[in-house]
Design a protein around this motif. Structure first.
Motif, mmCIF file in Angstrom:
data_model
loop_
_atom_site.group_PDB
_atom_site.id
_atom_site.type_symbol
_atom_site.label_atom_id
_atom_site.label_comp_id
_atom_site.label_asym_id
_atom_site.label_seq_id
_atom_site.Cartn_x
_atom_site.Cartn_y
_atom_site.Cartn_z
ATOM 1 N N PRO A 24 1.185 -5.308 -2.348
ATOM 2 C CA PRO A 24 2.639 -5.205 -2.465
ATOM 3 C C PRO A 24 3.056 -5.272 -3.931
ATOM 4 O O PRO A 24 2.550 -6.133 -4.636
ATOM 5 C CB PRO A 24 3.161 -6.423 -1.728
ATOM 6 C CG PRO A 24 2.011 -6.990 -0.989
ATOM 7 C CD PRO A 24 0.757 -6.485 -1.605
ATOM 8 N N VAL A 138 10.563 -5.282 -11.612
ATOM 9 C CA VAL A 138 10.601 -3.990 -10.923
ATOM 10 C C VAL A 138 10.561 -2.915 -12.009
ATOM 11 O O VAL A 138 11.378 -2.949 -12.930
ATOM 12 C CB VAL A 138 11.895 -3.818 -10.096
ATOM 13 C CG1 VAL A 138 12.026 -2.391 -9.589
ATOM 14 C CG2 VAL A 138 11.927 -4.787 -8.925
ATOM 15 N N THR A 180 6.167 -3.279 -8.322
ATOM 16 C CA THR A 180 6.873 -4.560 -8.257
ATOM 17 C C THR A 180 5.928 -5.652 -7.727
ATOM 18 O O THR A 180 4.765 -5.376 -7.439
ATOM 19 C CB THR A 180 8.135 -4.400 -7.356
ATOM 20 O OG1 THR A 180 8.793 -5.651 -7.296
ATOM 21 C CG2 THR A 180 7.783 -3.963 -5.953
ATOM 22 N N ALA A 181 6.447 -6.874 -7.641
ATOM 23 C CA ALA A 181 5.742 -8.012 -7.023
ATOM 24 C C ALA A 181 4.344 -8.215 -7.639
ATOM 25 O O ALA A 181 4.208 -8.228 -8.846
ATOM 26 C CB ALA A 181 5.693 -7.831 -5.510
ATOM 27 N N ASP A 182 3.298 -8.349 -6.810
ATOM 28 C CA ASP A 182 1.952 -8.627 -7.328
ATOM 29 C C ASP A 182 1.493 -7.548 -8.295
ATOM 30 O O ASP A 182 0.781 -7.829 -9.258
ATOM 31 C CB ASP A 182 0.932 -8.686 -6.175
ATOM 32 C CG ASP A 182 0.915 -10.064 -5.550
ATOM 33 O OD1 ASP A 182 1.833 -10.855 -5.861
ATOM 34 O OD2 ASP A 182 0.005 -10.335 -4.748
ATOM 35 N N TYR A 184 3.183 -6.066 -10.376
ATOM 36 C CA TYR A 184 3.790 -6.347 -11.679
ATOM 37 C C TYR A 184 3.108 -7.533 -12.351
ATOM 38 O O TYR A 184 2.809 -7.502 -13.540
ATOM 39 C CB TYR A 184 5.290 -6.630 -11.503
ATOM 40 C CG TYR A 184 6.020 -6.797 -12.824
ATOM 41 C CD1 TYR A 184 6.641 -5.708 -13.425
ATOM 42 C CD2 TYR A 184 6.059 -8.035 -13.479
ATOM 43 C CE1 TYR A 184 7.297 -5.844 -14.649
ATOM 44 C CE2 TYR A 184 6.710 -8.182 -14.699
ATOM 45 C CZ TYR A 184 7.327 -7.085 -15.268
ATOM 46 O OH TYR A 184 7.966 -7.220 -16.486
ATOM 47 N N SER A 185 2.873 -8.593 -11.565
ATOM 48 C CA SER A 185 2.460 -9.851 -12.195
ATOM 49 C C SER A 185 0.939 -10.049 -12.262
ATOM 50 O O SER A 185 0.439 -10.686 -13.180
ATOM 51 C CB SER A 185 3.095 -11.033 -11.446
ATOM 52 O OG SER A 185 2.827 -10.912 -10.074
#
Ligand SMILES: O=C(O)CCC(=O)C(=O)O
Length: 251
Positions: A24, A138, A180-182, A184-185
């Motif tokens: 995700p 995002v 986005t979410a995982d 992204y990070s």
């Protein structure tokens, strides 16, 4: 918003555009802008004042409305019209799923307020990196001019980068990619500085089923110059920028 008579048919939500092969979450829309819109935006990029361009060793870029200083956007002018319409309105018109709000509903400014324009001639790329804490997590990327592969990488146990990408996303001209979410990070992203993406197939490309084109079926994407527009919401915007803006008659 596009007028109802627009020949453009976006999906009713992002859900059908989710890249299922990835954690995700990532979404890919092959036909996000028309050929005429692509041409008009590329013309604006190419005819921007010379001072707008920052030349790096192999790549050049523009930042709109300005660079960040200490993770803060100093210039709070709105994006120019050619970066705003139709792209931002289309992004904001897309619910994440039916009945849900858009991707930026919970972001500090409720919309992207910053765009990076990156130009990649063949043999040009960008080193694997994370986008860091300056932005709401995002990232919306519109690709223009040519296709290339964005690679996703993971750090090894010892923190070093595993040089072998875990996934590849093929970005076609006029497409929108949202990460986005995982993604992204937890993962790094980068573009290899090569003249052609090879070994392109259903087995190696995460968004294969969402692609527009079948011209890669021979497994090769010969790169031309690809320009990307990266839309993000910068969390911190300087109040000083606002004051300067109104003092000097900016909108
Ligand atoms: O051009 C792209 O698709 C990637 C750009 C990027 O990674 C960045 O601006 O941080």
């Amino acid at each position: 918003m596009d007028p109802p008579s627009s020949p453009f048919h976006l999906p009713t939500s992002l859900e059908p555009c989710r890249i299922d092969a990835l954690p995700p979450a990532a979404y890919y829309i092959a036909d996000f802008i028309s050929e005429e819109e692509e041409e008009a935006i590329l013309h604006k990029v190419e005819t921007a004042p010379k001072a707008r361009w920052r030349q790096l060793t192999h790549r050049r870029l523009q930042t709109w409305p300005s660079d960040l200083v200490k993770d803060t956007l100093l210039d709070s002018r709105p994006l120019p019209d050619w970066l705003e319409t139709p792209i931002v309105s289309r992004i904001l018109s897309l619910p994440v799923a039916d009945g849900e709000p858009n991707m930026f509903a919970d972001s500090p400014h409720g919309r992207p307020n910053h765009v990076l324009v990156n130009e990649y001639p063949p043999n040009t790329g960008i080193m694997p990196h994370k986008d860091g804490s300056a932005y709401y997590p995002v990232v919306c990327t519109v690709s223009l001019g040519s296709s290339l592969c964005l690679n996703l990488y993971k750090s090894k146990e010892d923190g070093a980068l595993d040089p072998e990408p875990v996934w590849r996303i093929l970005q076609e001209p006029r497409s929108l990619l949202i990460t986005t979410a995982d993604l992204y990070s937890e993962y790094l992203h980068g573009i290899e500085p090569i003249s052609a993406d090879v070994d392109i197939s259903e087995q190696t490309i995460a968004n294969w089923s969402l692609l527009r084109s079948s011209v890669f079926r021979d497994g090769l994407n010969q790169r031309q110059t690809r320009t990307s527009l990266t839309y993000r919401d910068v969390l911190k915007v300087s109040k000083l920028g606002n004051k300067l803006g109104s003092r000097f008659g900016r909108s």
